[in-house]
Write an enzyme that holds these catalytic residues in place. Structure first.
Site, PDB file in Angstrom:
ATOM      1  CG  ASP A 180     -42.635  20.372 -86.350  1.00  0.00           C
ATOM      2  OD1 ASP A 180     -43.507  21.213 -86.103  1.00  0.00           O
ATOM      3  OD2 ASP A 180     -42.491  19.315 -85.724  1.00  0.00           O
ATOM      4  CD  GLU A 333     -48.798  19.500 -81.209  1.00  0.00           C
ATOM      5  OE1 GLU A 333     -48.439  18.710 -80.339  1.00  0.00           O
ATOM      6  OE2 GLU A 333     -48.273  20.627 -81.350  1.00  0.00           O
TER       7      GLU A 333
HETATM    8  C1  NOJ Z   1     -45.851  20.676 -79.469  1.00  0.00           C
HETATM    9  C2  NOJ Z   1     -44.555  19.995 -79.786  1.00  0.00           C
HETATM   10  O1  NOJ Z   1     -44.839  18.738 -80.332  1.00  0.00           O
HETATM   11  C3  NOJ Z   1     -43.768  19.935 -78.513  1.00  0.00           C
HETATM   12  O2  NOJ Z   1     -42.625  19.138 -78.628  1.00  0.00           O
HETATM   13  C4  NOJ Z   1     -43.430  21.340 -78.102  1.00  0.00           C
HETATM   14  O3  NOJ Z   1     -42.796  21.311 -76.843  1.00  0.00           O
HETATM   15  C5  NOJ Z   1     -44.671  22.222 -77.994  1.00  0.00           C
HETATM   16  N1  NOJ Z   1     -45.568  22.039 -79.088  1.00  0.00           N
HETATM   17  C6  NOJ Z   1     -44.300  23.673 -77.965  1.00  0.00           C
HETATM   18  O4  NOJ Z   1     -43.819  24.089 -79.210  1.00  0.00           O
END
Ligand code: NOJ
Length: 623
Positions: A180, A333
């Site tokens: 990630d 994402e």
């Molecule tokens: C998306 C992540 O999945 C989440 O867990 C996180 O808090 C935010 N991005 C900020 O990085």
């Protein structure tokens, strides 16, 4: 196409941004895009959104919306009619949240050696690849999504050598590992930010500053700007006030990120899950957001960065410089991007990302995560099905119901817990028979459920704690705020993985960093492993089925059968035919007529004359 007040909705949705933004606005107003596509509503002019929104959108908001739509790009990927075969289209992914997976050294926190210990279990599921949430050095304002050093490992999780070993041990089992990477922001404790605060102009330009903040709000409550007396300016943080947004318009920042990505790929990682990567490019001049439009999409200001002016260019550069030379896979994402703008990011010929996560199906139309409601699967389907039929063969969907940012889907659907067993198997059926790459979140495969939080002190997540403060500060009663946390907190997904029925669920020999769900005495790996009727063995069967029948279940056609609003029925077909029938409700429903083939699996052992609550079944026939 220039959009004006006179443009009709049916024409506006022909453009990628028009399609996705109108869909998103309607969704948040409780309507589905099909209303505009299939009914006379499509003939309305864009100005009538004011009426459609019951006055929520003012004339000024509609004008702002038109301006946004005209400023966003509208490109479609090419369509040459062939489907490329790729390992990641055939893979089933398993997401590990290291903090909560397995604690190997009895400090109450999961760690990398703990993951290694459980790799044989992951392998036994039949999955092909792991997505591991962040394990980098971090002060943990947001459980590791606030990175202090991209080349170091969080001390609680282990060492770089442990990660090397994790990569090797995964590969030895034929499992790929994607990691990630958080490229949109760093921790305020990262040395770049510290140097910026110390007055180094070069590093100041690594971040995004303003003399006076604009009106953007943070995903974790309050304004998205924090004042730093050291610089006399405000720095942007779309998330926690310790997660500072990077300035991707600075080529040096991009170079640093590419070097970091190279470092990990050289170490053997197979690719990345890119955290909120669609937010990396912000509109020039950082204009104020329209308060209503932004809020309807999600947060004030988002229209200026959810698919910013240079996003596609930067992703292409990243791909050219880093991903392509390593043959690396990426899943981005990309909140806010609907199906058409997502095609711009993932089309075969676009040279950007392999795949992305989009989130609209995760809550029902008109609902947000903290709303107190039971999710209705029938209302989820139009969105989910669009990705099956309209994403094109040149983009490949991801399919998921759970991740570390959401309560468990089985609980969301049925908070009373009457049908969790059936619902978990139903979700596995859909996940593993639809077209796209399935992502299973740790614990879903054993049917883990939400934690019965009763007190604020049991929560750990910054988003939940800030939300509680903000809402009670605005006058919400503590009781209501607690109820909303209970329905929406991300901590539900972050409780320890349930390995057995012992006191800390086999997660740790110490007191875990967050509560263990009391239901671990029955919902756990050890008890389910040899139980033929368990959720765990249902998942294993479905994963095996998908892999044994790749032609039909992975690359085969997807065709919906009309079965009324309560029942989802579809066919996946190539050399063989699989017919999937799902009762989307907690009542009984009629099985569609003319279903043929052998009923090879179901969440009810014998076929009843009617479909029972949340019944899901798969029929197989040779053709
Ligand atoms: C998306 C992540 O999945 C989440 O867990 C996180 O808090 C935010 N991005 C900020 O990085």
């Amino acid at each position: 196409m220039e959009i004006t007040r006179n443009s009709r909705l049916k024409d506006v949705i022909k453009t990628a941004s028009g399609h996705d933004i109108i869909a998103r606005l309607l969704y948040s107003l409780g309507m589905d895009l099909d209303a505009v596509r299939r009914t006379p509503l499509g003939l309305l002019k864009i100005g009538s959104l004011k009426r459609l929104s019951f006055g929520k959108l003012s004339d000024a908001s509609v004008d702002a919306l038109i301006e946004i739509l005209n400023s966003l790009k509208d490109e479609d990927p090419g369509e040459d009619g062939t489907v490329r075969h790729e390992w990641w289209k055939e893979a089933v992914f398993y997401q590990v949240y290291p903090r909560s997976f397995r604690d190997s050294n009895a400090d109450g926190v999961g760690d990398i050696p703990g993951i290694i210990e459980k790799l044989d279990y992951i392998k036994s599921l039949g999955v092909d690849a792991i997505w591991c949430s962040p394990f980098y050095d971090s002060p943990n304002a947001d459980n590791g999504y606030d990175i202090r050093d991209y080349r170091k490992i969080m001390a609680e999780f282990g060492t770089l050598d442990d990660v090397r070993r994790l990569i090797d041990e995964c590969h030895a089992r034929g499992i790929r590992l994607i990691i990630d990477l958080v490229m949109n922001h760093t921790s305020d404790e990262h040395e770049w930010f510290r140097k910026a605060l110390a007055g180094d102009e070069g590093y100041m330009d690594y971040y995004i500053w303003k003399d006076e903040p604009n009106n953007w709000t943070s995903f974790f409550s309050g304004p998205a700007w924090k004042y730093f007396p050291q610089t006399g300016r405000y720095a942007l943080h779309l998330f926690a006030d310790k997660q500072m947004d990077l300035n991707w318009d600075n080529p040096q920042v991009r170079r640093e990120m590419y070097d970091i990505a190279d470092f990990w790929l050289d170490l053997g990682a197979d690719g990345f899950r890119l955290d909120v990567v669609s937010f990396i490019s912000k509109a020039d001049g950082l204009p104020d957001g329209d308060p209503t439009v932004g809020k309807l999409i999600s947060f004030t200001g988002i229209e200026h960065y959810f698919h910013g002016p240079h996003l596609d260019e930067y992703l292409r550069e990243f791909n050219r410089e880093v991903l392509e030379p390593h043959g690396a896979y990426t899943v981005g994402e990309c909140p806010g991007n609907g199906i058409r703008m997502s095609r711009m990011i993932t089309g075969d010929d676009r040279g950007e990302l392999s795949q992305l996560f989009s989130f609209d199906h995760i809550d029902n139309p008109g609902k947000k995560r903290f709303d107190v409601y039971d999710l209705d699967l029938r209302k989820m389907m139009p969105e989910l099905l669009r990705w099956q039929t309209e994403y094109s063969d040149h983009c490949w969907p991801t399919i998921f119901f759970d991740n570390h940012d959401n309560p468990r889907m089985c609980s969301k659907i049925d908070h009373a817990g009457r049908y969790h067993d059936q619902i978990n198997k139903l979700l596995a059926t859909i996940l593993l028979t639809m077209k796209g790459t399935p992502y299973i979140y740790q614990g879903s495969e054993i049917g883990m459920t939400d934690y019965p939080f009763t007190d604020l002190s049991q929560y750990r997540d910054i988003e939940s704690l800030n939300y509680f403060d903000e809402q009670t500060g605005k006058g919400m009663t503590q009781k209501e705020a607690m109820q909303r946390l209970l329905y929406g907190s991300r901590d539900h997904a972050r409780i320890p993985m349930q390995w057995d029925g012992t006191s800390a669920a086999g997660f740790s020999d110490a007191e875990p960093w967050i509560g263990v769900n009391p239901d671990h005495v029955t919902v756990n790996v050890a008890d389910e492993y040899f139980d033929p009727d368990s959720v765990l063995n249902f998942y294993r069967y479905m994963i095996g089925l998908r892999k044994d029948h790749k032609k039909a279940l992975i690359y085969g056609s997807f065709r919906r059968i009309d079965a009324g609003k309560d029942v989802l029925a579809f066919i996946r077909e190539a050399n063989e035919r699989f017919t999937v029938v799902v009762n989307l409700t907690g009542g009984t429903a009629k099985r569609p007529k003319g279903i043929s083939g052998d009923r090879i699996i179901s969440n009810y052992s014998d076929p009843g004359s009617m479909l029972r609550p949340y019944e899901a079944e798969v029929y197989f026939s040779r053709i």
